[in-house]
Enzyme design. Structure first.
Site, PDB file in Angstrom:
ATOM      1  N   CYS A  45      -5.527  33.630  24.086  1.00 51.01           N
ATOM      2  CA  CYS A  45      -4.186  33.877  23.544  1.00 51.01           C
ATOM      3  C   CYS A  45      -3.756  32.663  22.726  1.00 51.01           C
ATOM      4  O   CYS A  45      -2.649  32.141  22.888  1.00 51.01           O
ATOM      5  CB  CYS A  45      -3.185  34.207  24.648  1.00 51.01           C
TER       6      CYS A  45
ATOM      7  N   GLY B 190      -3.895  41.452  34.959  1.00 51.88           N
ATOM      8  CA  GLY B 190      -3.543  42.460  33.950  1.00 51.88           C
ATOM      9  C   GLY B 190      -4.749  43.170  33.378  1.00 51.88           C
ATOM     10  O   GLY B 190      -4.740  44.390  33.205  1.00 51.88           O
TER      11      GLY B 190
END
Length: 631
Positions: free
Chosen positions: A241, A124
């Protein structure tokens, strides 16, 4: 996700960190997660996010709203199902959670730079970094897990990024080859995943209290290696994250202590500060018991320059980002440069003009271990990319079993033999084939500029100086880039397999490598067979006025089942035509015969999806088996 499914130890930590915001944080778990996609700016231009959302929404039927901290990210609605649209298989966008778009947006990357994404799978962030390079400079995308590295490679190829090298090794081994080398490094470190609990129940179930410290130890090794691969004056973005301070602010403190030449940079964009929260300060860490006063007294760092993304404050999940810079020799912390630090430093050989004096893999003299000098590491010098089944076989792409090579020899070739010499007629054959798909940029009319349907004439491989100035659109830039590289003749051939090696991208001796450069196709006797990777790199098909329109989102009427705009080299179907789905499943599809048989580039509207061979009204499927959609 139900709060009752969250670990109690985790909730207690969140309550301690958030204080009065804790209830709002808990409420966020009862809200649905917003889904998002990010546009591939190698293939589409996004100058105005709101206008683009409306225009692209009309073409696709998607309901798009801009992600405010990106230029090319958009939320979509559940019913849109963008993964099932043919434009997804054309590499026009990547499905990515909105908060996960932040790290690649914050790290300033410009064409011509040497960029490393150290923990890159599934791709990503690497696809965004590669798109922002616009084919200039090079990207090393590394992933230590071999299966995940193959997914990473597929996504980079789907995006049509030509100047990427996909490696499959540990950071310490990369450091042996590239000390103080890269202009920009992104470290999206493996973490305990607390920021993903809302959207991923499995992440919450896999969490345990000790995992935080386990991840923190690993992250500190990784980020220290990364800092050592950063050139003086270069910049690095560290992200996770998770919410745990041990993996975030305390990991940054560890780096600053171990590598005093590294310094935190304030994230400069107002758009980021408007939606993101400051990181925890030294005082907060001490007060909450994450840091003792004695240790803190030795440190001088403003950790509020880092940022946190909280799901109760934004439409996104949890993330942490820290932007750092390596000071140059003799430069003190008080001499930290201002906005000029965001410009590429031309003194090291890579400037915004995209010029480079470095060659990836050969341009830096480094110390080698005895094992390397003896050649014992060469057995791990694997492949330019995986075979079509997605398995790495340790070679450059083995030839088909039982078939002779292009000059009549055995199908396979020893790696030790090195690249084959490309004959003049073979070079011309490749250039002629690719040139047919590269339009020369032409001045656009007002109407064409408004609709984006710019008509371009076909041209030869001659590169004109005015081409660069005329390259207004993403597809024009792709054409100019390919013509430039082919004109330079930077081609390598291994067992008949032809690779385009953009400036700066070279083989990486001693590093397991799945791909370097762009795989163009295969030479067989007196013909050239194009590769899927070339199809994904080619610009959109040019159409004359009145050509195929790509706005329709409804299937064609039954009576028009085999009607499409067929150009000399293209078969272009409406994006909603069900034959595109059949092609992606691996089927041969019927088309109206128009012109000669031979290789055709199948497009969803104007955007390439893959190759087929037209024979008597049937387009024989050449979509790679490893890319096909099960069905």
């Amino acid at each position: 996700m139900s709060i009752s499914n969250l670990p109690s130890v985790y909730l207690n930590e969140m309550k301690k960190i958030l204080g009065s915001e804790y209830e709002a944080f808990l409420d966020s778990y009862s809200r649905p997660c917003r889904k998002a996609l990010r546009i591939n700016t190698l293939k589409l231009d996004v100058r105005d996010a709101a206008a683009f959302a409306g225009e692209f929404g009309k073409k696709t039927g998607f309901h798009l709203t801009p992600v405010p901290w990106t230029q090319n990210g958009f939320y979509y609605e559940e019913e849109d199902q963008p993964s099932r649209h043919s434009f997804y298989s054309a590499g026009l966008y990547y499905l990515q959670e909105a908060s996960a778009m932040a790290p690649a947006q914050i790290l300033p990357v410009s064409p011509g730079e040497a960029v490393l994404d150290l923990c890159a799978a599934p791709g990503g962030k690497a696809t965004e970094l590669g798109a922002r390079l616009q084919g200039r400079g090079f990207l090393v995308a590394n992933e230590i897990s071999a299966p995940r590295a193959r997914v990473l490679m597929k996504n980079l190829e789907l995006f049509g990024i030509p100047n990427a090298c996909v490696t499959n090794t540990e950071p310490a081994r990369l450091l042996e080859r590239y000390p103080a080398f890269f202009d920009r490094i992104l470290v999206d470190a493996p973490c305990s995943g607390e920021g993903m609990f809302r959207k991923d129940t499995a992440a919450a179930q896999a969490w345990y209290p000790e995992k935080v410290q386990e991840c923190a130890r690993m992250q500190r090794e990784i980020v220290t290696c990364a800092a050592d691969m950063l050139r003086p004056g270069g910049m690095m973005l560290y992200s996770t994250c998770t919410f745990a301070p041990q993996e975030n602010e305390l990991t940054i403190l560890h780096l600053l202590k171990e590598r005093p030449e590294m310094e935190l940079m304030e994230i400069p964009y107002d758009a980021f500060r408007q939606y993101f929260s400051e990181g925890m300060s030294l005082e907060q860490l001490i007060r909450l018991g994450y840091l003792d006063k004695e240790t803190a007294g030795e440190l001088n760092a403003d950790l509020t320059q880092t940022c946190r993304l909280w799901p109760h404050k934004i439409e996104g999940e949890g993330h942490f980002c820290a932007l750092l810079r390596k000071r140059k020799a003799g430069e003190t912390q008080k001499e930290q440069p201002g906005e000029a630090a965001w410009e590429a430093d031309e003194t090291h050989g890579v400037g915004r003009a995209g010029k480079t004096d470095r060659t990836y893999g050969t341009g830096r003299t480094e110390k080698r271990t005895g094992a390397e000098q003896s050649g014992s590491l060469r057995k791990t010098d694997r492949t330019y990319r995986a075979d079509r089944s997605g398995k790495t076989d340790g070679t450059y792409r083995a030839g088909r079993p039982g078939k002779a090579g292009r000059r009549g020899g055995a199908g396979n070739m020893s790696r030790a033999a090195g690249p084959e010499k490309l004959q003049t007629n073979e070079m011309q054959m490749i250039q002629d084939f690719v040139a047919g798909y590269l339009q020369q940029p032409q001045p656009a009319t007002a109407a064409e500029t408004e609709t984006g349907n710019i008509c371009c004439s076909q041209g030869d491989m001659t590169l004109r100086a005015e081409d660069k100035a005329a390259a207004r659109t993403a597809e024009d830039r792709l054409a100019v880039l390919l013509r430039e590289e082919l004109q330079k003749g930077r081609l390598e051939v291994h067992d008949g397999q032809v690779y385009l090696m953009p400036a700066g991208v070279e083989r990486v001796p001693g590093i397991p490598t799945l791909r370097a450069g762009l795989y163009l196709g295969e030479l067989k006797k007196n013909r050239f067979e194009p590769a899927q990777e070339l199809a994904m790199m080619l610009p959109a098909a040019p159409f004359p006025s009145g050509g195929l329109q790509t706005g329709a989102a409804q299937p064609l009427p039954v009576a028009e089942d085999v009607k499409e705009d067929v150009e000399e080299r293209y078969v272009c179907l409406d994006p909603a035509d069900d034959r595109l789905e059949r092609y992606l499943h691996g089927e041969t599809i019927p088309v109206r015969q128009a012109g000669q048989n031979g290789w055709k580039l199948l497009c969803a509207g104007r955007y390439p999806i893959g190759w087929g061979k037209l024979v008597g009204g049937q387009l024989k499927n050449k979509y790679p088996a490893g890319w096909r959609i099960p069905g």
